[in-house]
Design a protein around this motif. Sequence first.
Motif, PDB file in Angstrom:
ATOM      1  N   MET A  73      39.667  19.014  25.228  1.00  0.00           N
ATOM      2  CA  MET A  73      39.127  19.197  26.570  1.00  0.00           C
ATOM      3  C   MET A  73      39.423  20.594  27.088  1.00  0.00           C
ATOM      4  SD  MET A  73      37.369  18.107  29.074  1.00  0.00           S
ATOM      5  CE  MET A  73      37.121  16.392  28.612  1.00  0.00           C
ATOM      6  N   MET A 119      35.584  16.096  40.144  1.00  0.00           N
ATOM      7  CA  MET A 119      35.545  15.090  39.080  1.00  0.00           C
ATOM      8  C   MET A 119      35.027  13.759  39.588  1.00  0.00           C
ATOM      9  SD  MET A 119      38.896  15.515  36.693  1.00  0.00           S
ATOM     10  CE  MET A 119      39.157  16.961  35.678  1.00  0.00           C
ATOM     11  N   PRO A 148      33.743   9.100  31.242  1.00  0.00           N
ATOM     12  CA  PRO A 148      34.917   9.855  31.694  1.00  0.00           C
ATOM     13  C   PRO A 148      35.065  11.209  31.015  1.00  0.00           C
ATOM     14  CG  PRO A 148      35.486   7.552  31.444  1.00  0.00           C
ATOM     15  CD  PRO A 148      34.084   7.691  30.933  1.00  0.00           C
ATOM     16  N   SER A 152      34.835  14.622  33.144  1.00  0.00           N
ATOM     17  CA  SER A 152      35.973  15.539  33.097  1.00  0.00           C
ATOM     18  C   SER A 152      35.533  16.928  32.650  1.00  0.00           C
ATOM     19  CB  SER A 152      37.041  15.005  32.142  1.00  0.00           C
ATOM     20  OG  SER A 152      37.489  13.727  32.536  1.00  0.00           O
ATOM     21  N   THR A 221      44.021  19.226  32.789  1.00  0.00           N
ATOM     22  CA  THR A 221      43.384  18.070  32.146  1.00  0.00           C
ATOM     23  C   THR A 221      44.050  16.758  32.561  1.00  0.00           C
ATOM     24  OG1 THR A 221      44.808  18.384  30.204  1.00  0.00           O
ATOM     25  CG2 THR A 221      42.628  19.400  30.144  1.00  0.00           C
ATOM     26  N   ALA A 224      42.302  14.477  34.969  1.00  0.00           N
ATOM     27  CA  ALA A 224      41.262  13.582  34.466  1.00  0.00           C
ATOM     28  C   ALA A 224      41.765  12.165  34.228  1.00  0.00           C
ATOM     29  CB  ALA A 224      40.672  14.148  33.177  1.00  0.00           C
ATOM     30  N   PHE A 229      40.088   9.194  31.774  1.00  0.00           N
ATOM     31  CA  PHE A 229      39.920   9.956  30.533  1.00  0.00           C
ATOM     32  C   PHE A 229      41.211   9.877  29.735  1.00  0.00           C
ATOM     33  CE2 PHE A 229      40.304  14.141  28.299  1.00  0.00           C
ATOM     34  CZ  PHE A 229      39.373  13.852  27.308  1.00  0.00           C
ATOM     35  N   GLU A 231      43.493  11.375  28.096  1.00  0.00           N
ATOM     36  CA  GLU A 231      44.323  12.520  27.704  1.00  0.00           C
ATOM     37  C   GLU A 231      45.771  12.038  27.622  1.00  0.00           C
ATOM     38  OE1 GLU A 231      46.410  14.064  30.359  1.00  0.00           O
ATOM     39  OE2 GLU A 231      45.865  12.172  31.280  1.00  0.00           O
TER      40      GLU A 231
END
Length: 296
Positions: A73, A119, A148, A152, A221, A224, A229, A231
């Motif tokens: 990302m 977002m 997502p 993001s 990130t 997100a 998302f 991560e």
Amino acid sequence: MSQPSSATSPFAVDHLKIVPRRFYGRWLSAALILLILAFIVNAFAHGQIEWKVVAQFMTAKVIMHGLLNTILMTIYAMTMGIVLGVIFAVMVMSPNPMLRGVAGFYIWFFRGTPLLLQMLLWFNLALVFPMMGIPGVFEARTVDLITPFIASLLGLGIGQGAYTAEVVRSGILSVDNGQTEAAKAIGMTRLTALRRIILPQAMRVIIPPVGNEVISMIKLTSVASVIQFSEILHNAQTIYFANARVIELLIVATVWYLAVVTVFSIGQYFLEKVFAREQRRVVRQRPAVSKQGAGA
């Protein structure tokens, strides 16, 4: 008349003892810092932290998957941000008032709204546009398209483009205007001069702040995780919601964030050295080019 001896002279300094200056403030501050560090280390070493759990999940599959998503990302969003930043930096410096207005609005809007809000807007775009595509050719539900990951990427990449545009603009302005005039004098178009002369010289100014933006993007990130998302922070939260090992999983995420930031920081350092060396080479060659031009 005899001269007075050095022992009896009022200006003699041989008998004086040199005493080094005592920096008591430095010693006191150093002692306080060491005391605080010792307290923190002792708290982590003897606190209610299960270090076996930290070691167990450090290389867990779900954590590694989140780490990979964080890195990907970061790369995708920064690539989008740099491309958009260059485009809108050129637009905002264009003599065309329409292009300047559009670029100015883009920079103003995306620098003026929080990243989390952007977002959420992208993630809930289906509430405004239920369907997306070309009618009669291809149409799909927006809720299926804006995953997502896509939300993001759009939030991070487009938002980053607004900040990068200002960095690129400042880099272009740092190049002497005579370079542009010389390029026009030999028949180069504005875009050709920008690509072959202005931007290569501006990179020395652009690279350091863009490198800092990359470091910031690695950490951004984590925002997100709000829109699910996967991560590294989101996956760590998913685990500690199940096993209640909150601080252990947060330590795992912290270690990996620091590791990734360190690697990218080293890359930034060497990239800056490369462009600085290239800039020095261009400066050394400039007088020779001028002499050739004068002889022609």
